[in-house]
Design a protein around this motif. Sequence first.
Motif, short mmCIF file in Angstrom:
data_model
loop_
_atom_site.label_atom_id
_atom_site.label_comp_id
_atom_site.label_asym_id
_atom_site.label_seq_id
_atom_site.Cartn_x
_atom_site.Cartn_y
_atom_site.Cartn_z
N ILE A 1 0.93 -1.26 -0.29
CA ILE A 1 0.23 -0.08 -0.10
C ILE A 1 0.96 1.06 0.11
O ILE A 1 1.74 1.48 0.71
N ASN A 2 0.28 2.35 -0.80
CA ASN A 2 1.34 3.24 -0.95
C ASN A 2 1.58 3.94 0.31
O ASN A 2 2.19 4.81 0.42
N VAL A 3 0.72 3.80 1.82
CA VAL A 3 1.33 4.89 3.20
C VAL A 3 2.13 3.89 3.94
O VAL A 3 1.14 3.94 4.64
N LEU B 1 2.95 4.84 7.24
CA LEU B 1 1.73 5.33 7.43
C LEU B 1 0.85 4.36 8.92
O LEU B 1 -0.24 3.90 9.81
N LEU B 2 0.74 3.48 8.38
CA LEU B 2 0.15 2.08 8.26
C LEU B 2 0.85 1.21 9.60
O LEU B 2 0.03 0.88 10.32
N ALA C 1 0.35 3.41 12.70
CA ALA C 1 -1.47 3.11 13.14
C ALA C 1 -0.98 1.94 14.15
O ALA C 1 -1.33 1.97 15.22
N MET D 1 6.28 6.40 1.00
CA MET D 1 5.98 6.12 2.09
C MET D 1 5.64 3.90 1.76
O MET D 1 4.89 3.75 2.48
N ASP E 1 -6.39 7.18 1.89
CA ASP E 1 -5.85 6.10 2.95
C ASP E 1 -4.88 7.20 3.66
O ASP E 1 -5.01 6.78 4.75
N PHE F 1 -5.15 6.95 8.07
CA PHE F 1 -4.05 6.67 8.77
C PHE F 1 -3.73 8.03 9.33
O PHE F 1 -3.91 7.49 10.95
N ILE G 1 -6.22 7.66 12.49
CA ILE G 1 -6.04 6.73 13.42
C ILE G 1 -4.99 7.18 14.26
O ILE G 1 -4.60 6.94 15.63
N ILE G 2 -4.10 6.88 13.80
CA ILE G 2 -2.33 7.99 14.69
C ILE G 2 -2.97 8.64 15.48
O ILE G 2 -2.67 8.84 16.95
N VAL H 1 -0.16 11.61 -0.89
CA VAL H 1 0.62 12.35 0.45
C VAL H 1 1.25 13.23 -0.57
O VAL H 1 1.35 14.54 0.05
#
Lengths: 320, 162
Positions: free
Chosen positions: A109-111, A114-115, A118, A171, B49, B53, B56-57, B125
């Motif tokens: 996934i492109n982020v 961040l995953l 999270a 990312m 996305d 995220f 969530i963060i 992003v």
Amino acid sequence: MNPVFRDVLITGVKIAIVIGGMLGVVAYLTLMERKVVAYIQERLGPNRVGPWGLLQPIADGIKLFFKEDVIPAHVDKVLYVIAPMIVMTMAVMPFVIIPFSKRFYLSDINVGILLLLAISGINTYGVLLAGLSSNSKYSMIGGLRVASQLISYEVALALAFVGIVLWSGSMSLVKIVEAQHTIWNIVPQIIGFIVFFIAALAELNRIPFDLPEAEAELVAGYHTEYSSMKFALFYLGEYANLTAMSAIITTVYLGGWQGPWLPGFVWFAIKMFIVLFVFMWIRWTYPRFRFDQLIGVGWKLLVPLALLNIAITAILRIYI
Amino acid sequence: MKVIFYVNAFFSLVFALGVLFGKNPLRSALSLLLFFISISLYFFFAGSDYLGFVQIIVYAGGIIVLIAFVIIILGLRRESPDFDISLRSFVGIILLALFALGVLYGMGKSILHFVPQSPYFDTSVAGIGDAIFSRYLLPFEVASILLLVGVVLAFIFAKKEV
């Protein structure tokens, strides 16, 4: 065969391979840790169950399965049961996006970065809820310490990731690994790597940052009231987190699956086990921090260093 | 997709009501956490996305932990909500409901008119970074100064001698 069905089947098999392989690694990490500590302390370690103690993790597993599962009367039952599940699930999650070799990864996934952040954010709740729902003073203090520690060190961890994202220009973990084709990130990002490694130690609650479960003061910290399989889930979750963190460090700083001659998967495993060994080495070498020192290191040393790293990386990116 | 969206909407409502009517403050905080996670799913449905995220963060990973902190420090007492309705509060509730309806009506109207005109649809992003550092530079900097003021104030309140 129906193409949708085939895709689902392939993905299912991949997931089974990753989860199964990871749980196997986690089980044998307990043995590895004991062997490493024995080596450091000049003793033999487990050697009774099977050749060189190889069946020890299986024996431990069976023992934990058959123990009585006690739920104390004074706990908040729902949260008490949920807590170990959160720990274990969130520990397995990072493997969804880690590229094990050039082609073998579950998802890109492109982020991705961040995953990971999270997941580590949600991971806090497992230990926090365990501490709060147990309704015991040791668990409570353990949970309180976990919350403040993870919050402090997540900032340093995220800032170290920013350096990586600036340097690689993406990312997505797959792209980050590909960007390390000529030179591993650990060389241009050495400050970031040091910050990340120390913050990772704190995120994993390992010595020298294992205050949430400091047995000298807190019995066992947040999992004092847990027994049987629920305790085992915390224990396995801890090692699964350790594996995940080693895999992340390998992917992000050590070039992932890249390396000459051998296939990518082998390189990934070699690097990951070196990182795991360093984690164990540190655990059995250093004493524990005091709590104010721990928070001080996080905010006064690691965060400024990470910001410095971001500034240096940005300047390098512009002028090189 | 549509089915998942409505199921998620249902659960958001359930969790939000759980926050309001939970008797145990810790469980209320937990349903607030689940509520924030279900909110982040809306961002995923909308194709962003990044925002999902970040939601969530920041909210799930940061703010709820701080709320849990406050609960620990103030003590884990069971609070029973007080539903003793007198005539005066009854009138107040009705007026409040009317006011809320008016606000909702206004918001619904303005959102219906506003969304199609929203200038940026690039939610990657890079797109968000671009927007922050070019078109929305001034609001972004003002917001960061506001946060900085908040941090300094928190220090002044927390420390008796600065």
